[in-house]
Write a protein that holds these residues in place. Structure first.
Motif, mmCIF file in Angstrom:
data_model
loop_
_atom_site.group_PDB
_atom_site.id
_atom_site.type_symbol
_atom_site.label_atom_id
_atom_site.label_comp_id
_atom_site.label_asym_id
_atom_site.label_seq_id
_atom_site.Cartn_x
_atom_site.Cartn_y
_atom_site.Cartn_z
ATOM 1 N N THR A 17 0.830 -1.209 0.000
ATOM 2 C CA THR A 17 0.000 0.000 0.000
ATOM 3 C C THR A 17 0.866 1.261 0.000
ATOM 4 N N GLU A 18 2.015 1.193 0.681
ATOM 5 C CA GLU A 18 2.924 2.338 0.661
ATOM 6 C C GLU A 18 3.434 2.594 -0.753
ATOM 7 N N SER A 19 3.755 1.541 -1.491
ATOM 8 C CA SER A 19 4.226 1.716 -2.868
ATOM 9 C C SER A 19 3.146 2.353 -3.733
ATOM 10 N N TRP A 20 1.886 1.976 -3.505
ATOM 11 C CA TRP A 20 0.789 2.606 -4.259
ATOM 12 C C TRP A 20 0.700 4.094 -3.934
ATOM 13 N N GLY A 26 3.644 10.627 -7.132
ATOM 14 C CA GLY A 26 4.708 10.896 -8.083
ATOM 15 C C GLY A 26 6.114 10.708 -7.549
ATOM 16 N N TYR A 27 6.259 9.970 -6.446
ATOM 17 C CA TYR A 27 7.583 9.747 -5.863
ATOM 18 C C TYR A 27 7.890 8.258 -5.736
ATOM 19 N N GLY A 28 7.439 7.473 -6.713
ATOM 20 C CA GLY A 28 7.692 6.043 -6.681
ATOM 21 C C GLY A 28 9.177 5.713 -6.702
ATOM 22 N N ARG A 29 9.959 6.494 -7.451
ATOM 23 C CA ARG A 29 11.398 6.233 -7.540
ATOM 24 C C ARG A 29 12.069 6.401 -6.186
ATOM 25 N N VAL A 30 11.638 7.429 -5.431
ATOM 26 C CA VAL A 30 12.194 7.648 -4.096
ATOM 27 C C VAL A 30 11.896 6.452 -3.198
ATOM 28 N N ILE A 537 7.472 11.528 2.288
ATOM 29 C CA ILE A 537 8.134 11.521 0.981
ATOM 30 C C ILE A 537 9.637 11.680 1.138
ATOM 31 N N ALA A 538 10.067 12.603 1.960
ATOM 32 C CA ALA A 538 11.500 12.895 2.096
ATOM 33 C C ALA A 538 11.871 12.959 3.572
ATOM 34 N N PRO A 539 12.060 11.802 4.226
ATOM 35 C CA PRO A 539 12.369 11.805 5.669
ATOM 36 C C PRO A 539 13.754 12.343 5.987
#
Length: 611
Positions: A17-20, A26-30, A537-539
């Protein structure tokens, strides 16, 4: 086994679910970069840690293969008590379980340092060296933390391997205390332990070597960073202890060709004595006898280092100061020439204004103004400073009987609109002069709110569903309610049965699976709190705890300040001595921020540094 499967299934479903969610924003690559490295680090550490421990355990068993398992009686006249086959098997299983727990714990700790390893692999030079070791600043931010973590992990693994080996030798009767402390261990078992102890001594020596660099972050001197005592006493102490520890390692190797443990034991005694002398007494003597009576002279170059590197770390060197003479010559012409400035002097304090907004414009108990923000807009061709606040939804304030699952998750999904007023104007009643007000928004300026719905905000924490077969509550309208259907691109699509099943399991709510309201266009919105959303998104960034709402092209948008921070800039004074930069920035609501904003803290520190 069932509990393990259940726990792993929960983790895997949450990962799915996190990947979804990351793909939806728009941050799947991250997300996949982080997961890939965490898996690689976790698996690599698990295999290496377990292999190292089990290899030493297996070696100890092989070296004592001709000895039975037994329990020493502790008295010379009593023979050791042999263990039954059952206890022998239990010991074997226990060692495997213990090794597994240690390996999983080490793997979990290592996986949590994924960002440290990525920084090590992707450094950026600062093109600025510190004065003590002449290393680029990037070494301390990107490389040193990795080396320190690696050294600590190696030392920890060696300690646990020694514990396992010593336990085997005790239970196999290879260690015999009745021989005396000089000859309690002989033969191949002695060789094994000597090599392990020598390796541990080398790891400790590496720790002393790396500890030299920590002097650049010493808080014990007159300023933050290496001072006179650090450079002329503690630095030599670390060097000496590194060489002494290597000498102890050499003594363990030499002991392989000598009977007994007398030589390394004497070395360990000298090691402890030198440790107390050079790490404790010598720096104290240096500080009290040499530095304290001549502190200004001795510490001057290190104070200069502290000021220079603090200015560089915070960018204070870029600040330009210009004299502004105060002259009592203000005239009406000056006021007319600076009318735009005079008209934007803020008279309203945000605290009573927030209370006033709540009394006048919340309209319903489930609406909430979280705080008041300050912004600037061109209004009617005039650049104006205004105060505004978003009307968010806080459905926990609704009557308890109305807080059903359908209302909380499907109906009441969003806040509505903003309130805006100038910073320096008020009505005859002493109330703010509202430029934008009411539901739906009414504007008396050339700034319209065309999309007033607020699905994400500061007070928005619960997950909701949109795109269902039931209408969403939009806003109260006379004797009935206005309704709406979400038509945006936000949220995670969950129209399929498989996705509904995954979210039902992840959220622990069966209604997500069995409700008849869901359609093929349904979406789930979570991580709706702006700060938490950004951290997700950006921890690796530090965030200001106070995002502010803006009105851009008729749409409400949030702006949040993010910072790259580090406590590893040599000689630079931390905002507080605990190095908790995140607390100063407001990331930790429970942290003690000493009542200062970042700007105030920096200003206070800049003044002190200049002194």
């Amino acid at each position: 086994a069932l509990l393990l499967v259940f726990a792993l299934s929960g983790a895997l479903v949450h990962l799915l679910t996190e990947s979804w969610w990351f793909e939806a924003v728009g941050y799947g690559r991250v997300f996949w970069t982080r997961i890939r490295w965490q898996v690689i680090i976790w698996a690599g550490t698990l295999v290496l840690y377990a292999a190292f421990l089990l290899s030493n355990y297996g070696l100890a068993l092989w070296l004592t293969r001709e000895r039975p398992w037994q329990i020493p009686q502790g008295q010379k006249l009593l023979p050791a008590k042999p263990l039954s086959p059952l206890w022998t098997s239990l010991i074997g299983y226990g060692v495997l379980a213990f090794t597994g727990l240690l390996s999983f714990d080490a793997a979990a700790k290592s996986a949590a340092t994924w960002d440290r390893i990525l920084k090590f692999l992707n450094p950026t030079n600062f093109d600025q060296t510190e004065p003590l070791f002449q290393k680029d600043i990037s070494f301390y931010l990107f490389r040193l933390p990795f080396f320190q973590g690696l050294q600590q992990s190696l030392a920890e693994a060696l300690v646990w391997a020694l514990v396992l080996a010593i336990a085997i030798y005790l239970l196999k009767g290879e260690i015999r205390p009745e021989r005396g402390w000089k000859y309690f261990l002989t033969g191949e078992a002695k060789t094994h332990l000597c090599l392990m102890l020598a390796a541990l001594a080398v790891a400790i020596a590496a720790g002393f070597y790396l500890e030299r660099y920590e002097l650049l972050f010493s808080p014990s001197g007159v300023v933050f960073g290496a001072g006179y005592t650090d450079v002329h006493a503690r630095l030599q102490a670390h060097w000496l202890m590194a060489f002494v520890t290597l000498a102890v390692a050499a003594l363990f190797i030499i002991a392989l060709w000598r009977s007994g443990f007398w030589l390394p034991m004497v070395g360990i005694g000298f090691y402890l004595g030198i440790l107390i002398l050079v790490n404790g007494l010598y720096p104290w003597f240096q500080q009290q006898v040499i530095v304290a009576p001549n502190e200004l002279t001795k510490e001057r170059p290190y104070i200069e280092h502290n000021i220079a590197f603090t200015n560089a770390a915070y960018g204070l060197a870029q600040v330009q100061s210009e004299p502004f003479p105060v002259e009592a010559t203000l005239s009406r012409a000056d006021l007319s020439d600076n009318a735009s400035t005079i008209d934007n002097i803020r008279l309203w304090d945000y605290r009573p204004l927030l209370s006033t907004y709540r009394q006048l414009q919340e309209i319903r108990s489930y609406y909430r103004f979280q705080d008041v923000d300050i912004d600037r807009y061109v209004l009617d061709d005039d650049y104006r400073q205004v105060m505004l606040s978003a009307r968010e939804l806080d459905y926990s304030e609704a009557p308890p009987e109305a807080q059903t699952w359908v209302n909380q998750r499907l109906k009441f999904t969003h806040g509505y609109g903003v309130v805006m007023s100038p910073v320096n104007r008020f009505t005859r009643d002493g109330l703010p002069e509202l430029m934008i007000k009411n539901i739906p928004p009414e504007s008396n300026i050339d700034l319209e709110v065309t999309q007033p719905r607020i699905y994400y905000g500061e007070a928005t924490n619960a997950y909701v569903f949109t795109g269902t077969s039931t209408d969403e509550f939009d806003y109260p309208l006379a004797d009935e309610n206005a309704v709406n259907r979400y038509d945006g691109a936000g949220g995670v699509p969950m129209g399929s049965f498989g996705r509904r099943l995954a979210y039902a399991y992840d959220l622990g709510n069966l209604k997500t699976l069995i409700s008849n309201y869901f359609t093929g266009e349904s979406r789930i919105h979570y991580y709706r709190n702006i700060v938490r959303r950004a951290r997700q998104i950006a921890p690796f960034l530090a965030y200001d705890s106070d995002p502010y709402v803006t009105l851009i092209d008729g749409r409400l948008k949030w702006i949040l300040d993010g910072y790259t921070t580090s406590s590893r800039y040599p000689y630079s004074e931390p905002l507080i001595r605990s190095n908790d930069v995140a607390a100063i920035l407001g990331n930790d609501p429970g942290a003690d921020t000493i009542g200062r904003s970042p700007a105030e803290a920096l200003t206070t520190f800049a003044m002190r540094s200049r002194w």
